[in-house]
Design a protein around this motif. Structure first.
Motif: not given
Length: 503
Positions: A346-352
């Protein structure tokens, strides 16, 4: 566990007033859920002449084990069985005290809006506990309850086996107390004395236990001839807490002797006690100490080696100073659990982009682990067989060579402070060893010298003046720029992707 409270009455003051005082109606059988099972309140008899209230506590042994509170923890061969086969469901202990504080909360405070005059009047009481652990035997039971105003204190030792009297008595007694006391006083005495006689508590004894003891002991504990023994046992022999309680009880005793306001004197000594909070769990304190060490080292790219279910990775992700976090564990199942905990899907691309979970064994060198600012081995080394520990040392300090390595491990000296941990047992069945402070320092200095690191040490958790902290931490800092030459015998694993897919 079973406890009965019986009183007698007259037509003018019926015994069934006990139901009002306990806030439990005699005509109803009631049940209450607790964190350890189910508490039942029922009345075997309820007439104007005689009324008996019974508290039956059904303890769930599985719930105890899940919370790490069953007996027999550690590495003994029969530890798994001992966690389930013990006296906790049958003998009155701190579990019963906690149930009393939940079910009889108002009665313990002496509050009864329906019959306030009855709550403030001594009642003819008979209290029976069929199975009470008594470390000290029947003699200690008399020493503890005798000075508290009971006309009769009966403590019958329970034989190990009635068919074999030559085996002697067990550590359990059948307790019967008879006399005229305030119901609230009787309940508060039991609340304190049950864990004192058992000489154990099923939960961590925090500083707020001092306040609990003083509240329950109001009016009788300060002048009790066995005050020191009661205080030490109730507070699980934590000397700093026992000393604090003793000092406050002595002030209470002096205030009572001089006719002063006890509450005012006590508050003037410790104005902050009402604002005291339960300390954070040890695991949380450990994560905070590790993060503080990483921040002090200026690390931004961090390895969590032996990340387990990802608790530390989750905490690191909350701090933007850590730009890359890699969790490594040999267990694919643990990594899957960590992925669910972190909600990576469920993370955003930046978080992941900041986090990665990878399967790998710390017994082998791995080129993927090179080039990071810091590595953490949190409660990992004690799970490694001692003959294999040098392989882990080389893989981390010799091959990966991060600028900073933080290692935490249990301090075996502190184990005597864990009330549910039998002597000679380790804290977890998978621990291959647990080191003293001197042993840990010797190992750390040796590793640092071999691989070109400096090392500093710090405590995690309350630093006991006698046995040290529950967790010990070492922070290694790389001092040289040249990595040591790999040994020919060092095992190497460059890619674990195939193995991870196979698992």
């Amino acid at each position: 566990m079973f406890l009965t409270i019986t009183t007698t009455g007259t037509p003018e003051r019926p015994a069934t007033d006990l139901g009002f005082l306990l806030h439990k109606h005699p005509d109803n059988a009631q049940r209450f859920s607790t964190s350890h099972g189910t508490a039942h309140i029922l009345y075997p008899e309820a007439t104007a002449e005689r009324c008996t209230a019974a508290l039956l506590l059904e303890v769930d042994p599985v719930a105890l084990v899940r919370r790490g509170q069953g007996k027999g923890r550690g590495g003994a061969p029969d530890a798994a069985l001992a966690q389930y086969v013990n006296d906790r469901p049958y003998a009155a202990s701190s579990l019963m005290s906690v149930a009393m504080s939940t079910v009889f909360k108002s009665a313990l405070r002496g509050v009864c809006q329906a019959l306030p005059e009855r709550a403030a009047t001594p009642l003819p009481l008979r209290i029976e506990v069929p199975a009470l652990p008594a470390r000290g035997g029947a003699e200690l039971v008399h020493q503890l309850f005798g000075p508290l105003g009971w006309s009769t204190v009966t403590a019958e030792p329970v034989p190990l086996d009635p068919q074999f009297p030559q085996w002697g008595d067990s550590r359990y007694v059948r307790l019967v107390l008879e006399g005229e006391l305030l119901l609230a006083d009787a309940l508060r005495q039991l609340y304190v004395m049950l864990p004192v006689l058992d000489d154990a508590k099923h939960y961590w004894v925090a500083p707020d236990e001092v306040d609990k003891l003083l509240r329950a002991g109001d009016g009788w504990l300060a002048a009790h001839p066995e005050r020191q023994l009661i205080t030490n046992r109730y507070l699980a022999r934590r000397r700093s807490l026992a000393r604090q309680a003793t000092e406050r009880l002595e002030l209470v005793r002096l205030a009572e002797a001089e006719g002063l306001d006890v509450a005012e004197v006590d508050n003037s000594v410790d104005e902050s006690r009402d604002t005291e909070r339960r300390p954070a769990p040890l695991a949380e304190q450990r994560r905070d100490a590790i993060i503080a060490g990483l921040v002090a080292a200026g690390a931004s790219r961090v390895l969590d080696l032996g990340c387990g279910q990802g608790q530390l990775v989750q905490a690191l992700l909350k701090d933007a100073r850590f730009t890359e976090i890699v969790g490594v564990d040999v267990s694919v199942r643990a990594l899957n659990t960590a992925a669910r905990r972190l909600r990576i899907a469920d993370m955003t691309e930046r978080q992941a982009a900041r986090v990665k979970l990878t399967q790998g064994s710390l017994a082998y060198t791995d080129k993927r682990l090179k080039g990071y600012d810091a590595a953490v081995l949190s409660e990992v080394i004690e799970h490694v067989d001692l003959p294999r520990l040098p392989a882990l040392e080389y893989a981390v300090f010799g091959a990966a060579r991060p600028r900073t390595v933080i290692v935490t491990t249990p301090n075996v000296e502190y184990n005597v402070r864990w009330e549910t941990l039998p002597a000679g047992h380790v804290r977890h069945g998978d621990h291959r060893f647990e080191w003293s402070r001197a042993e840990f320092r010797t190992w750390a200095h040796t590793v640092a010298e071999q691989h070109g690191y400096a090392v500093e040490f710090g405590p995690v958790g309350p630093d006991d003046p006698e046995v040290g902290p529950p967790t010990q931490m070492a922070v290694f800092t790389l001092t040289g720029t040249d990595a040591p030459t790999p040994g020919d015998s060092a095992p190497t694993r460059h890619d674990t992707t195939k193995e991870a897919k196979a698992a």
